[in-house]
Design an enzyme around this catalytic site. Structure first.
Site, PDB file in Angstrom:
ATOM      1  N   GLU B 217       0.848  -1.206   0.000  1.00  0.00           N
ATOM      2  CA  GLU B 217       0.000   0.000   0.000  1.00  0.00           C
ATOM      3  C   GLU B 217       0.882   1.253   0.000  1.00  0.00           C
ATOM      4  O   GLU B 217       2.060   1.164   0.318  1.00  0.00           O
ATOM      5  CB  GLU B 217      -0.861   0.013   1.280  1.00  0.00           C
ATOM      6  CG  GLU B 217      -1.806  -1.170   1.391  1.00  0.00           C
ATOM      7  CD  GLU B 217      -2.537  -1.242   2.727  1.00  0.00           C
ATOM      8  OE1 GLU B 217      -2.175  -0.486   3.655  1.00  0.00           O
ATOM      9  OE2 GLU B 217      -3.467  -2.048   2.825  1.00  0.00           O
ATOM     10  N   HIS B 260      -5.142   1.714   6.912  1.00  0.00           N
ATOM     11  CA  HIS B 260      -4.195   1.444   7.988  1.00  0.00           C
ATOM     12  C   HIS B 260      -3.471   2.734   8.377  1.00  0.00           C
ATOM     13  O   HIS B 260      -3.316   3.623   7.548  1.00  0.00           O
ATOM     14  CB  HIS B 260      -3.172   0.396   7.547  1.00  0.00           C
ATOM     15  CG  HIS B 260      -3.804  -0.890   7.107  1.00  0.00           C
ATOM     16  ND1 HIS B 260      -3.816  -1.301   5.800  1.00  0.00           N
ATOM     17  CD2 HIS B 260      -4.475  -1.821   7.815  1.00  0.00           C
ATOM     18  CE1 HIS B 260      -4.466  -2.456   5.720  1.00  0.00           C
ATOM     19  NE2 HIS B 260      -4.875  -2.798   6.921  1.00  0.00           N
TER      20      HIS B 260
END
Lengths: 402, 305
Positions: B217, B260
């Site tokens: 990510e 996150h």
């Protein structure tokens, strides 16, 4: 969490680093009084949480208190990068002999704080590091041992600084290192750190950012010393109605977690998706296949029917939303049937046909057979793990584009 | 073989009486893992699915009689650092930290102490480690029957910043007839105990592993670090990567974290585009679509798609 300059300076001051006798003012009259108290040429600086204020005209110099008042009045009305200032900082115009840079950041690879020092202050440190690497000193700090002065001294010396300047700067950098650790900062910068004509060092500007996760244990600093209200969360933008509503529904029920964002999204396909990594993957998959998401969302942690319904309802109520796609990566904790019930309930509550409104339902995993039965009853198209997240997103896009 | 875990691997669960921990303990036991004790201060004498509960890690190890290999830590963020220190100082060498929202300073302290004591931390903000059909440490894959459905034994090592995507990807590898050697949910925070590059030497030395898949990510330098490791060590393992969150490269998403804590674009290095370039420069295949992963791995292994 980002701090205004006047707050950052206060933190620097509390850490024992000298600062000038600055004043924070929210009215032009206060700015005039502050300038009178200083009694000489001053700098008026806009207090915004964004860079580029010098370029935007948010920093002005004044020789008299009348001039200070006029500049303050202008700056208080000046929007910079979409932000109105919180106030202005009135600072004595210092007689600077030399500008330095002192900073501490996290080095994620080494997993330790990294101290940086340069004798080329006042400009962006990344630019200095690129063009004049020999003018930048670096050194890591242990996470377990106390910060020692010698560590700061080595960094200052590595930037090519010696003499009484080395001793002055060492004290500043070591204190900044301690502040960084004790206050859970993610960034602590003094730029410029100025050496005045009399040889003393003062912080002329400071930039601090604190880790959001640590705000709870730094409450005394935030609320008492800096007088920052708990609801002053410093988001990069104002939350939308959709975002506020979803967050309210989330906190009303401890079961499961939902999150909704629509800043920067303006499409017609509502997304009820999860969880963290799944949401990122699915948002990309919709966009890459020509779809226009109306929002970003996250659902997970085994939410109740009410919570799943609440998120779907908020998405459906968004302007321009024609259909929703309900998709997740394989779930083991969240129950598929509960999410199915929730999203169908949202459709029915809004007098919408679930079979028409839900473009696709792709949540494989726990209780999927039960979920499928419910979806079938309402004529909702669903698929299992044999249909990839990419393909499911593609089907949803196709349906909405006809 | 596998990395990190094996069939004789023993572990305890710190915070075992919490709701999530009770489920996790059952899931691990059902999968065949050896959970030899649990710790919740003040709850000594209880049992969780037959696992004895103690006040201290020391007591749990003493009762077990032999050294304990690992610990799953699932206690609230304010107590996590102390729990991890307790595990490390009692000689435990592998610690899976499930807890999320731990301040970075605490994580950095745990990781540094672990380094000094020769221990390894996985996480925080992760679901743990699974060696298919052998051992599962943490909530990864969910209940034993679901984990069995998603994870078959095979030659692919999986590392992922997202716990859920670890299972999604492993399931697609298993369905494609490839299977998984060891899957590690490495955690989604800005600082984690074990990065891709730090786990690579273990996979490199593992006979069962022939290829690696990573899920990644935006945010941080972990992919650049992996690229450097691969080039410096002339790795024998082909790597296939999938990058999620490309939409975060848009200017209006700057400074916002998605999914996150560590997934945030602040500088150029954090962007998906920059990371993809770094990975590709190290001859790592970056697939555009999540469903292209199995075939890309087959291509690397010379297996017919």
């Amino acid at each position: 969490m980002r701090f205004f300059e006047y707050e950052s300076r206060r933190m620097v001051e509390l850490a024992g680093i000298p600062v000038t006798e600055y004043g924070f003012c929210t009215t032009a009259a206060d700015a005039r009084a502050a300038a009178e108290k200083i009694g000489g040429p001053v700098v008026i600086k806009s207090q915004v949480l964004t860079g580029g204020r010098m370029k935007a005209g948010g920093v002005q110099f004044a020789d008299t208190s009348e001039e200070a008042e006029r500049h303050a009045a202008d700056i208080l009305e000046l929007e910079i990068n979409g932000q109105m200032p919180r106030g202005v900082l009135v600072d004595p115009k210092a007689e600077v002999k030399q500008e330095y840079y002192a900073g501490v950041v996290w080095d994620g690879t080494r997993k330790q704080p990294l101290m940086l020092f340069s004798d080329m202050g006042g400009i962006d440190i990344e630019e200095v590091a690129e063009k004049h690497p020999d003018h930048v000193g670096r050194g890591h700090l242990s996470n377990l041992l106390p910060v020692s002065d010698f560590e700061a001294k080595q960094v200052v010396a590595a930037a090519g600084v010696s003499g009484s300047q080395l001793n002055q700067a060492t004290g500043v950098l070591a204190r900044l290192g301690r502040l960084f650790r004790e206050r859970d900062m993610t960034l602590a910068e003094i730029n410029p750190l100025a050496e005045l004509e009399d040889g003393s060092f003062v912080a002329l500007d400071a930039h601090m950012e604190m880790e959001d996760e640590a705000k709870g244990r730094q409450k005394a600093l935030l609320e008492k010393a800096l007088e920052i209200a708990a609801e002053d969360t410093r988001e990069p933008y104002e939350p939308s109605e959709f975002e506020r509503n979803v967050s309210e529904i989330d906190s009303a029920d401890h079961r499961g977690v939902i999150q909704g964002r629509d800043h920067g999204f303006t499409g017609n396909l509502g997304l009820v998706i999860g969880a963290g990594g799944g949401s990122l993957t699915l948002t990309d998959a919709v966009r890459s296949q020509g779809g226009r998401p109306a929002n970003y969302s996250e659902i997970g942690g085994n939410p109740s029917v009410a919570k799943a319904c609440g998120l779907a309802r908020q998405v459906l109520l968004k302007e321009g939303v024609e259909k929703i796609a309900v998709m997740m990566s394989i779930v083991s904790n969240t129950r598929v049937d509960i999410v199915a019930r929730g999203v169908i309930k949202a459709c029915l509550e809004l007098d919408k046909d679930p079979g028409e409104t839900i473009a696709i339902f792709r949540i494989p995993g726990a209780w999927e057979e039960e979920g499928e039965k419910i979806l079938e009853r309402y004529g909702v198209e669903y698929c299992d793990r044999s249909v990839s997240m990419w393909e499911a997103a593609g089907r949803a896009v196709q349906k909405i584009q006809g | 073989m596998s990395i990190l875990l094996n069939k004789d691997f023993t572990f305890i669960v710190q915070g075992i009486t919490g709701r999530e921990a009770v489920n996790l303990t059952k899931e691990c036991l059902d999968y065949g893992s050896k959970v030899v004790g649990g710790v919740t201060p003040g709850r000594k004498g209880r049992e969780v699915h037959g696992v004895p509960v103690f006040d201290t890690v020391e007591q749990a190890i003493e009762r077990h009689g032999d050294p304990v290999d690992g610990s799953v830590v699932t206690v609230p963020p304010a107590f996590t650092k102390d729990a991890v220190f307790e595990a490390i100082e009692n000689g435990i060498k592998l610690i899976v930290v499930v807890t999320e929202r731990i301040p970075r300073r605490d994580v950095a302290e745990m990781v540094e102490l672990a380094g000094m004591r020769g221990a390894r931390i996985i996480g925080p903000n992760c679901l743990g480690v699974i060696v298919p059909e052998v051992c599962k440490m943490g909530g990864i894959g969910g209940p034993a029957k679901d984990a069995a459905k998603a994870y078959a034994r095979g030659p692919v090592g999986v590392m992922s910043r997202s716990g859920g995507m670890t299972t999604e990807i492993s399931s697609s590898l298993s369905a494609a007839g490839l299977g998984v050697s060891t899957a590690v949910s490495i955690g989604g925070d800005a600082i984690i105990g074990s990065t891709y590059a730090e786990l690579m030497p273990l996979f490199e030395a593992d006979e069962q592993t022939d290829a690696i898949v990573i899920y990644t990510e935006p945010g941080g330098r972990m992919e650049a670090q992996l690229g450097e490791w691969v080039r410096e060590n002339d790795s024998r393992l082909p790597i296939v990567a999938f990058m999620a969150g490309k939409f975060m490269d848009d200017e209006e998403m700057k400074g916002m974290s998605f999914g996150h804590a560590g997934t945030i674009v602040e500088g150029k290095e954090d962007t998906a585009a920059e990371k993809i370039a770094r990975l590709e420069a190290a001859a790592i295949t970056v697939v555009e679509r999540i469903d292209e992963i199995p075939d890309a791995v087959k291509g690397k292994l010379g297996v017919a798609a």
